[in-house]
Design a protein around this motif. Structure first.
Motif, short mmCIF file in Angstrom:
data_model
loop_
_atom_site.label_atom_id
_atom_site.label_comp_id
_atom_site.label_asym_id
_atom_site.label_seq_id
_atom_site.Cartn_x
_atom_site.Cartn_y
_atom_site.Cartn_z
N GLU A 61 0.81 -1.21 0.00
CA GLU A 61 0.00 0.00 0.00
C GLU A 61 0.85 1.27 0.00
O GLU A 61 0.33 2.37 -0.20
N TRP A 62 2.15 1.12 0.22
CA TRP A 62 3.06 2.28 0.17
C TRP A 62 2.93 3.03 -1.15
O TRP A 62 3.01 4.25 -1.22
N PHE A 63 2.68 2.29 -2.22
CA PHE A 63 2.63 2.89 -3.56
C PHE A 63 1.24 3.44 -3.88
O PHE A 63 1.05 3.96 -4.99
N ASN A 64 0.30 3.30 -2.98
CA ASN A 64 -1.04 3.81 -3.23
C ASN A 64 -1.24 5.23 -2.69
O ASN A 64 -2.28 5.84 -2.95
N PHE A 65 -0.25 5.74 -1.94
CA PHE A 65 -0.36 7.10 -1.42
C PHE A 65 -0.01 8.11 -2.51
O PHE A 65 0.73 7.80 -3.45
N PRO A 66 -0.52 9.34 -2.40
CA PRO A 66 -0.21 10.37 -3.41
C PRO A 66 1.29 10.65 -3.53
O PRO A 66 1.80 10.87 -4.62
N GLU A 67 1.99 10.65 -2.40
CA GLU A 67 3.43 10.91 -2.39
C GLU A 67 4.15 9.61 -2.03
O GLU A 67 3.90 9.02 -0.98
N VAL A 68 5.06 9.18 -2.91
CA VAL A 68 5.71 7.87 -2.74
C VAL A 68 7.22 8.05 -2.72
O VAL A 68 7.89 7.97 -3.76
N PRO A 69 7.81 8.32 -1.55
CA PRO A 69 9.27 8.37 -1.46
C PRO A 69 9.85 6.98 -1.24
O PRO A 69 9.13 6.00 -1.03
N MET A 70 11.18 6.88 -1.33
CA MET A 70 11.91 5.65 -1.00
C MET A 70 11.37 4.42 -1.74
O MET A 70 11.24 3.34 -1.18
N LYS A 71 11.06 4.59 -3.02
CA LYS A 71 10.54 3.47 -3.80
C LYS A 71 11.54 2.32 -3.86
O LYS A 71 11.19 1.15 -3.69
N GLU A 72 12.81 2.68 -4.10
CA GLU A 72 13.82 1.64 -4.26
C GLU A 72 14.02 0.85 -2.98
O GLU A 72 14.18 -0.38 -3.01
N GLU A 73 13.98 1.53 -1.82
CA GLU A 73 14.16 0.83 -0.55
C GLU A 73 13.01 -0.12 -0.27
O GLU A 73 13.21 -1.24 0.21
N VAL A 74 11.77 0.33 -0.58
CA VAL A 74 10.61 -0.54 -0.33
C VAL A 74 10.65 -1.76 -1.23
O VAL A 74 10.44 -2.90 -0.78
N LEU A 75 10.97 -1.56 -2.50
CA LEU A 75 11.03 -2.70 -3.42
C LEU A 75 12.19 -3.62 -3.05
O LEU A 75 12.09 -4.85 -3.19
N GLY A 76 13.30 -3.05 -2.56
CA GLY A 76 14.42 -3.89 -2.13
C GLY A 76 14.05 -4.74 -0.93
O GLY A 76 14.45 -5.92 -0.83
N LEU A 77 13.29 -4.17 0.00
CA LEU A 77 12.84 -4.94 1.16
C LEU A 77 11.88 -6.06 0.74
O LEU A 77 11.96 -7.19 1.24
N LEU A 78 10.98 -5.75 -0.20
CA LEU A 78 10.08 -6.80 -0.71
C LEU A 78 10.85 -7.92 -1.39
O LEU A 78 10.51 -9.10 -1.25
N LEU A 79 11.91 -7.55 -2.13
CA LEU A 79 12.74 -8.57 -2.78
C LEU A 79 13.40 -9.47 -1.75
O LEU A 79 13.43 -10.70 -1.90
N THR A 80 13.93 -8.87 -0.68
CA THR A 80 14.57 -9.67 0.36
C THR A 80 13.56 -10.58 1.06
O THR A 80 13.83 -11.76 1.30
N LEU A 81 12.38 -10.05 1.35
CA LEU A 81 11.37 -10.86 2.01
C LEU A 81 10.90 -12.01 1.12
O LEU A 81 10.59 -13.10 1.60
N SER A 82 10.82 -11.76 -0.18
CA SER A 82 10.33 -12.80 -1.09
C SER A 82 11.23 -14.01 -1.15
O SER A 82 10.82 -15.08 -1.60
N ARG A 83 12.49 -13.86 -0.69
CA ARG A 83 13.41 -15.00 -0.70
C ARG A 83 13.15 -15.96 0.47
O ARG A 83 13.69 -17.06 0.49
N HIS A 84 12.35 -15.51 1.43
CA HIS A 84 12.00 -16.38 2.56
C HIS A 84 10.72 -17.13 2.22
O HIS A 84 9.74 -16.53 1.79
#
Length: 680
Positions: free
Chosen positions: A51-74
């Motif tokens: 839902e981070w990407f559903n807000f009007p202002e979306v900072p730190m896109k790369e960090e959020v996607l990087g965290l999702l990538l790391t979590l997806s490996r578990h």
């Protein structure tokens, strides 16, 4: 460490609070204050990160996607991401991001499409996207709590279980496992046995009970996790046609399978709902009937029951069409209307008021969960098997055809939810066997000697099968991959669909899709289609032109129709339209203040006829022009003083027309062309 309050702030409406909470978690991960294992069980973290990407202002896109990538490996986190709909969300999000971020999303999706390791030998460690593993060594004894002498500076890649690459084509594989009570297992077992009975009446009654009660009572995935009932239903579709009870049994079996498809789609949407997410991985699910066991035991009361109720070991089948919860939980066990108990406690059955017998359900023992999970059907396997068994029935009568088509339409929706276009890249049997060209050919090439009513039935069946075929191809096969995957007979069937005028009139979007596949499969046939379509348009325009010349005239529309009718002369050779065209050109040039556009277009039409490649058309054009000149300038008009009598030949006095007649008409080798040219 308590993280729930910090995770909750990631979904806060204020961007500053969201950013601060995210940085806090990333910092703790970087400095190993927490590990990935500590947060994979936090169910709302995955929802808030998406839902981070559903807000009007979306900072730190790369960090959020990087965290999702790391979590997806578990494995647990990957399963939870799939359950909350991360695949669809990230797929829709990717086109709206810059290329470097799309690469991160692609890596995450690749992780989500992989099967989890059955024996994980390492744990993920977050380090700004780096995936590290704890050191392992196969040659060091693993007894005791500590391993002395274990080298700490050598990282040995963990051994992974080999996984078939074809799983990459699956969007959804299996549902979370559900355990059953002894009573529910008896119900499924007894119905499975009844479906295999040699008594057709019992089989039909069982199908009706399944469709009306049991499939409403149990979660739909139960029938995939224990596929005995599904296999028996599918076997009913393959009964030999020589048996008299074939349609008597096929119809309820089709209804059951369709009801199951609808239920599976409903359950699939339920599990993909972000509102339903749980990190708890218990053997007893919240949807399992075993979760009722503790609250039921010890609360049973045995008192007199009515004979009607006591005849069934499951009172809900009588008088109540579905359970109160509808989730596979054993509501009857908690009911005090009967004396049934879990674990094989006696159930009273009364055949008459004077006789009461005791029936004890045998304890089936503990289920071998691992063996059952290996035998369960994936969603894709069930869908493909259903299609394989149902498609041959499209050759049956019209009544049965409708039932089969309804099942196929529901099944193909499930297929789209369970597999993606990669099914063709992996050379799966799904893409190679489910070809419907034989069915289309059967209904299209029906004998002309059959009664008209049968011909109508075949035509209706052909239209229905054609619509399903295109829908099936659109679901699993992109047009750009059709050339390397569709067989020749299917390409021929698509070619016939593209040329079918009535099919296009009834379902224009379906025919457009068929043409798109034809263009990729066979370029030559697509060129034939284009020429046939053009010729059909010209023929239709010719008929419309002749009709429009009889009534009130719209000159612009008439000129357009005349131009198309002239292009179609090589096909229909209806030469009388040339006379109408010459008279129309003459009429549009006789006004004092004519329309320049109409004059120009009519002149182009005249020049096209005078220079037509067909000699018959050219001769007719010159003869009609000469006849018009004779009518206007003949001796019979000497006594007429008004100039309007000669205005009908104004269209011939333009320099382009005179150049065409004098340069090409007079020099034409055909005598029937140059003689009228001289007289004109």
């Amino acid at each position: 460490m308590e993280l729930s309050s910090l995770i909750k702030k990631i979904g806060h409406s204020l961007v500053e609070i969201r950013v601060r909470a995210l940085k806090n978690i990333l910092c703790k991960l970087d400095h190993s204050l927490i590990s990935v294992n500590d947060i994979v069980q936090e169910k709302m973290l995955f929802v808030y990160l998406l839902e981070w990407f559903n807000f009007p202002e979306v900072p730190m896109k790369e960090e959020v996607l990087g965290l999702l990538l790391t979590l997806s490996r578990h494995p647990s986190a990957a399963q939870m991401l799939r359950d909350v709909g991360a695949v669809d969300f990230l797929t829709s999000l990717s086109p709206n991001l810059e290329p470097r971020l799309r690469t991160v999303i692609d890596g995450t999706l690749d992780q989500l499409f992989q099967l989890p390791e059955l024996l994980p030998s390492h744990s993920a460690v977050y380090s700004h996207g780096a995936h590290c593993t704890t050191p392992t060594d196969e040659n060091i004894p693993t007894t005791g709590y500590f391993h002395k002498g274990k080298p700490s500076n050598i990282e040995v890649p963990p051994k992974k279980i080999a996984v078939n690459e074809s799983v990459r084509c699956l969007k959804f594989s299996v549902f979370p496992w559900l355990a059953l009570t002894n009573t529910d297992r008896h119900i499924l077992s007894s119905n499975e046995s009844s479906l295999g009975s040699t008594n057709p009446n019992l089989v039909r009654t069982t199908c009706e009970l399944l469709c009306d009660v049991i499939m409403q009572d149990f979660p739909a995935e139960i029938f995939l996790q224990r596929p005995g009932i599904v296999k028996n239903l599918l076997s009913l579709l393959r009964l030999s046609s020589c048996k008299g009870e074939v349609n008597y049994l096929r119809s309820p079996a089709l209804s059951c399978l369709r009801q199951l498809c609808v239920g599976l789609r409903r359950r699939l949407r339920f599990h993909q709902d972000p509102g339903f997410c749980s990190a708890k991985q218990d053997a007893v699910s919240q949807n399992s009937s075993l979760s009722y066991t503790q609250e039921v035991q010890g609360n049973q009361r045995s008192h007199a029951s009515s004979p009607a109720t006591e005849r069934s070991p499951r009172p809900s089948v009588l008088g109540r069409r579905e359970r109160a919860r509808g989730d596979g939980q054993d509501g009857d066990a908690a009911s005090d209307s009967g004396s049934s108990q879990r674990g094989g406690v006696a159930v009273q059955i009364s055949n008459s008021p004077e006789h009461v017998a005791q029936l004890e359900l045998p304890d089936l023992g503990a289920e071998d969960t691992l063996e059952l999970q290996l035998q369960q059907l994936t969603l894709a396997q069930f869908t493909v098997t259903t299609l394989q068994h149902a498609i041959p029935l499209l050759k049956t009568g019209l009544h049965m055809f409708h039932r089969v088509l309804e099942l196929l339409c529901d099944a193909v929706l499930l297929l789209g939810d369970s597999v993606c276009e990669l099914v063709w890249d992996d050379h799966s049997l799904v893409g190679m066997e489910l070809l419907l060209s034989d069915i289309l050919s059967y209904h299209q090439n029906s004998s002309a000697d059959i009664p008209p009513s049968s011909q109508i039935n075949h035509r209706m069946a052909y239209i229905g099968t054609a619509a399903f075929t295109i829908k099936f191809l659109q679901t699993v096969l992109p047009p750009e991959k059709a050339s390397s995957n569709l067989q020749d007979n299917m390409a021929t069937a698509i070619f016939h669909l593209s040329l079918d005028t009535s099919f296009g009139s009834l379902l224009p979007s379906m025919q457009e899709a068929a043409v798109a596949y034809l263009e990729q499969v066979n370029v030559d046939n697509h060129d034939v289609y284009r020429r046939v379509t053009r010729a059909a348009l010209w023929m239709e325009s010719t008929c419309s032109f002749i009709k429009e010349t009889q009534g009130e005239k719209n000159w612009l529309e008439l000129l357009e129709l005349a131009d198309q009718a002239t292009d179609g002369l090589p096909f229909h050779l209806h030469l009388p339209i040339i006379k109408h065209c010459v008279l129309m050109c003459s009429y549009l040039w006789r006004f004092d203040q004519p329309s320049p556009f109409l004059q120009t277009e009519s002149q182009k039409l005249l020049l096209k006829m005078l220079s037509h490649p067909l000699l018959a058309v050219k001769i007719e054009a010159y003869e009609r022009t000469l006849n018009l000149v004779k009518d206007c300038l003949g001796i019979q008009n000497v006594s007429r003083q008004e100039p309007a009598a000669c205005a009908a030949v104004n269209f011939l006095l333009h320099h382009r027309v005179l150049y065409e007649i004098s340069t090409f008409g007079l020099q034409d080798s055909a005598e029937k062309v140059n003689e009228p040219s001289c007289q004109v």
